[in-house]
Design an enzyme around this catalytic site. Structure first.
Site, PDB file in Angstrom:
ATOM      1  N   ARG A  53       0.740  -1.287  -0.036  1.00  0.00           N
ATOM      2  CA  ARG A  53       0.056   0.166  -0.014  1.00  0.00           C
ATOM      3  C   ARG A  53       0.940   1.322   0.129  1.00  0.00           C
ATOM      4  O   ARG A  53       1.881   1.453   0.784  1.00  0.00           O
ATOM      5  CB  ARG A  53      -0.929  -0.004   1.227  1.00  0.00           C
ATOM      6  N   ALA A  63      -4.315  -3.748   5.273  1.00  0.00           N
ATOM      7  CA  ALA A  63      -5.599  -3.633   5.430  1.00  0.00           C
ATOM      8  C   ALA A  63      -6.175  -4.632   4.383  1.00  0.00           C
ATOM      9  O   ALA A  63      -7.394  -4.559   3.919  1.00  0.00           O
ATOM     10  CB  ALA A  63      -6.010  -2.308   5.102  1.00  0.00           C
ATOM     11  N   SER A  64      -5.443  -5.827   4.080  1.00  0.00           N
ATOM     12  CA  SER A  64      -6.147  -6.981   3.404  1.00  0.00           C
ATOM     13  C   SER A  64      -6.578  -6.459   1.994  1.00  0.00           C
ATOM     14  O   SER A  64      -5.873  -5.856   1.133  1.00  0.00           O
ATOM     15  CB  SER A  64      -7.194  -7.651   4.056  1.00  0.00           C
ATOM     16  N   HIS A  65      -7.783  -6.421   2.064  1.00  0.00           N
ATOM     17  CA  HIS A  65      -8.354  -6.478   0.613  1.00  0.00           C
ATOM     18  C   HIS A  65      -9.240  -5.073   0.532  1.00  0.00           C
ATOM     19  O   HIS A  65      -9.689  -4.874  -0.634  1.00  0.00           O
ATOM     20  CB  HIS A  65      -9.705  -7.715   0.283  1.00  0.00           C
TER      21      HIS A  65
END
Length: 309
Positions: free
Chosen positions: A128, A183-185
């Site tokens: 990210r 934050a994963s997906h």
């Protein structure tokens, strides 16, 4: 820092960390919360860890933050990048610093260590675009509290858990605890934290405790002067260590056959996340054909993230 894989000591295949379940809600005596006026208590030592850019006589101007709203089950999630209408940033660098200092205090308490114990905490992140600023904030929150940081850079969630198990003195492992920035997906503007000890991931009660501690650290930090960073930061190429351990574990389970995946065609879609390493560092050395694999390069602007986070 890179180490010779031959010095690693692992007995089993690294895997996703077990999630520690919240204890059953049976009646029990509540442990009393003791408030004392003792000097230099663990939490009070952490309250000054936030004002790194301010002079001793300056006062920080900070916004009111509802830390408990950052809880997402057994993780922490928030908005880290501005620009999406209706989604104000609530996971700032100061907030991240407070959370990191709170995790260190929580970890000291869990290990029943006195305030002089120096912890070693690993920190890694996914692809990210807010990862680096949060990594720096997390690192400052920990080192200003007097503890050491192992910075792994781009990493996978299973690797962060595994760093609390790896026995490798040259690379300063095992870590006392680990923090995965992810934050994963969720969309590109979000980010968050996952926490690990050698027992696995934290549960909801643990996260609530950490956030309550962080709220106190954050509020008190406005009145603190500049705090010296006494902890040490070490950069470790842990993903190479982790990938090598995966290969060795598979070889061992396959009876030390040289290319146990030879003849298999395995396609990887890493979703521009942190899992692209799997192709060149794990599957190919084991003999697999990986033609057709895609989205292996990290791309923080992608809205799609793979399960390797």
């Amino acid at each position: 820092v890179r180490s010779d894989p031959s010095i690693q000591q692992h007995n089993s295949l690294p895997c996703l960390p077990p999630r520690r379940k919240k204890p059953a809600s049976t009646p029990r005596a509540r442990r009393p919360r003791i408030r004392t006026a003792k000097p230099a208590s663990r939490e009070l030592l952490l309250l000054t860890s936030m004002a790194a850019t301010q002079g001793a006589s300056d006062v920080l101007s900070i916004d009111k933050v509802d830390f408990l709203k950052l809880q997402n089950g057994s993780d922490i999630r928030g908005v880290a990048i501005a620009g999406v209408e209706g989604e104000p940033v609530n996971l700032t660098e100061l907030v991240a610093e407070a959370i990191a200092a709170a995790f260190a205090a929580w970890l000291l308490n869990k290990k029943k260590a006195d305030g002089l114990r120096r912890l070693r905490i690993s920190v890694g992140h996914d692809s990210r675009i807010s990862a680096h600023k949060l990594q720096n904030a997390i690192t400052h929150g920990i080192t200003a509290a007097g503890h050491d940081v192992l910075q792994f850079g781009l990493a996978s969630t299973p690797a962060m858990f595994n760093s609390t198990l790896t026995k490798d003195a040259i690379n300063h492992c095992p870590a006392d605890g680990g923090i995965m920035i992810t934050a994963s997906h969720l969309p590109y503007n979000r980010n968050g934290f996952k926490f690990f000890t050698s027992d696995g991931g934290l549960n909801k009660t643990d996260i609530k405790d950490i956030l309550e501690r962080a709220s106190r650290v954050y509020e008190e930090s406005a009145h603190c002067g500049k705090q010296e960073q006494t902890g040490v930061v070490t950069h470790v190429d842990y993903m190479s260590i982790y990938a090598s351990d995966l290969v060795q574990a598979v070889l061992k389970s396959a009876g030390n056959k040289e290319k146990p995946l030879e003849g298999l065609h395995i396609v990887v879609d890493a979703g521009n996340g942190a899992g692209g390493f799997f192709v060149d560092k794990v599957l190919k050395p084991l003999g697999a054909v990986t033609d057709g694999s895609q989205f292996l390069e990290p791309d923080g602007n992608s809205w799609i993230f793979s399960s390797f986070h």
